[in-house]
Design an enzyme around this catalytic site. Structure first.
Site, PDB file in Angstrom:
ATOM      1  N   CYS A  74       1.012  -1.681  -0.199  1.00  0.00           N
ATOM      2  CA  CYS A  74      -0.207  -0.104  -0.050  1.00  0.00           C
ATOM      3  C   CYS A  74       0.194   1.106  -0.181  1.00  0.00           C
ATOM      4  O   CYS A  74       1.246   1.526   1.193  1.00  0.00           O
ATOM      5  CB  CYS A  74      -0.503  -0.212   1.233  1.00  0.00           C
ATOM      6  N   CYS A 228      -4.526   5.896  -5.146  1.00  0.00           N
ATOM      7  CA  CYS A 228      -3.639   4.643  -4.775  1.00  0.00           C
ATOM      8  C   CYS A 228      -1.899   4.543  -5.126  1.00  0.00           C
ATOM      9  O   CYS A 228      -1.987   4.931  -5.725  1.00  0.00           O
ATOM     10  CB  CYS A 228      -4.109   3.766  -5.807  1.00  0.00           C
TER      11      CYS A 228
HETATM   12  N1  API Z   1      -6.787  -1.962  -2.090  1.00  0.00           N
HETATM   13  C1  API Z   1      -4.658  -2.927  -2.854  1.00  0.00           C
HETATM   14  C2  API Z   1      -4.462  -2.388  -1.139  1.00  0.00           C
HETATM   15  C3  API Z   1      -4.298  -0.506  -1.328  1.00  0.00           C
HETATM   16  C4  API Z   1      -3.471  -0.011  -1.958  1.00  0.00           C
HETATM   17  C5  API Z   1      -3.815   1.113  -1.926  1.00  0.00           C
HETATM   18  N2  API Z   1      -4.394   2.302  -1.429  1.00  0.00           N
HETATM   19  C6  API Z   1      -2.384   1.969  -2.125  1.00  0.00           C
HETATM   20  O1  API Z   1      -2.157   3.309  -1.596  1.00  0.00           O
HETATM   21  O2  API Z   1      -1.100   1.417  -2.693  1.00  0.00           O
HETATM   22  C7  API Z   1      -5.073  -3.465  -3.280  1.00  0.00           C
HETATM   23  O3  API Z   1      -5.579  -5.051  -2.146  1.00  0.00           O
HETATM   24  O4  API Z   1      -4.190  -4.208  -3.299  1.00  0.00           O
END
Ligand code: API
EC number: 5.1.1.7
Length: 288
Positions: A74, A228
């Site tokens: 993340c 993200c």
């Molecule tokens: N939903 C993502 C995790 C959070 C990633 C995102 N919030 C970031 O800032 O990279 C997954 O299941 O791979």
């Protein structure tokens, strides 16, 4: 349970510091993520992040989406964990390592004169490009091949995307205008396609120039989020792979919640991410 709510470009998580708080049993963590993330009966966030000791890095981060699924990485979370551990003096240096399920990364904080951290740079390491590294289903040699602008048949529709893993999977689509992208219809269809045994995050990118792109995202396990970090890294890698951007340039990715600076370095093939990290509040969560 004491918590700190933090966000990176509006991608917020509830952070629990296991150096100070005893954590619930392992099997209760997914349900805790769902509960604290609820904006009405909980605190409200895109998920839960645990800050833990590590045996192989300076600190360890675990990430749970708001559906309770655990993620391997993340980007926005890494910047907030780096801010937190530096400001709480768990590390006494400005460069330190963070262990994730997707691998170990290196964070560099940029403290103000008062010792506060508002911006963090993270060396996110090598992107993984082979189909089997996403993972994506496939046959034989194809599993060792990258998926670049590949057309895959999903639920009766052909989708053309580029696959990049930053420890967590991303399917990157290039569109004319992200404001018109069908994030909430195509996002969940691609996320849950049989093609992706572990699901995938889904990004929609429109290239503005060699060093600028617009970005929208449907996150695996959290849906539409304002940002993200791993997705922005995957978007820049996909743009370079498709000849729409160059390595060794700082590329500004305009996400709904703000901008990230991303660079895919040809020196070590690592992807670098620079952006904000913000503390919203601290409090006590009364589990129920
Ligand atoms: N939903 C993502 C995790 C959070 C990633 C995102 N919030 C970031 O800032 O990279 C997954 O299941 O791979």
């Amino acid at each position: 349970m004491k918590f700190t709510k933090m966000h990176g470009l509006g991608n917020s998580y509830i952070y629990v510091d296991s150096f100070r708080e005893s954590l619930p049993n392992e099997e209760k963590l997914p349900a805790l993520a769902v509960k604290v993330a609820d904006p009405h009966t909980g605190i409200g966030s895109d998920g839960l992040i645990l800050i833990l000791p590590s045996e192989i890095a300076d600190v360890r981060m675990r990430v749970f989406n708001n559906d309770g699924s655990e993620a391997k990485n993340c980007g926005n979370g890494l910047r907030c964990v780096a801010k937190y551990v530096y400001e709480h003096r768990y590390v006494q240096k400005e460069e330190f390592s963070i262990e994730t399920l997707g691998g170990i990364v290196t964070a560099n904080v940029h403290p103000s004169r008062t010792g506060e951290v508002h911006e963090v740079t993270v060396d996110m390491g090598l992107p993984k490009l082979k189909r089997k590294e996403m993972p994506m289903r496939g046959e034989g040699a194809a599993l060792d091949e990258p998926v670049i602008a590949s057309t895959e048949h999903v639920n009766g529709t052909d989708y053309t995307f580029t696959a990049v893993s930053m420890g967590n999977p991303h399917a990157v689509f290039f569109v004319e205008n992200v404001a018109e992208a069908s994030v909430e219809t195509d996002g969940p269809v691609v996320e849950n396609a049989d093609l992706f045994p572990d699901g995938t995050n889904v990004e929609f990118i429109s290239i503005m120039s060699e060093t600028e792109m617009n970005f929208a995202v449907w996150e695996r396990g959290s849906g539409v989020t304002r940002a993200c970090g791993t997705g922005a890294c995957a978007a820049v890698v996909a743009a370079v792979l498709n000849g729409k951007a160059s390595k060794d340039k700082d590329i500004t990715v305009h996400l709904p919640g703000g901008d990230l600076l991303i660079r895919w370095s040809s020196r070590d093939d690592h992807v670098w991410m620079k952006g904000q990290a913000v503390t919203v509040c601290e409090g006590t969560y009364m589990d129920h």
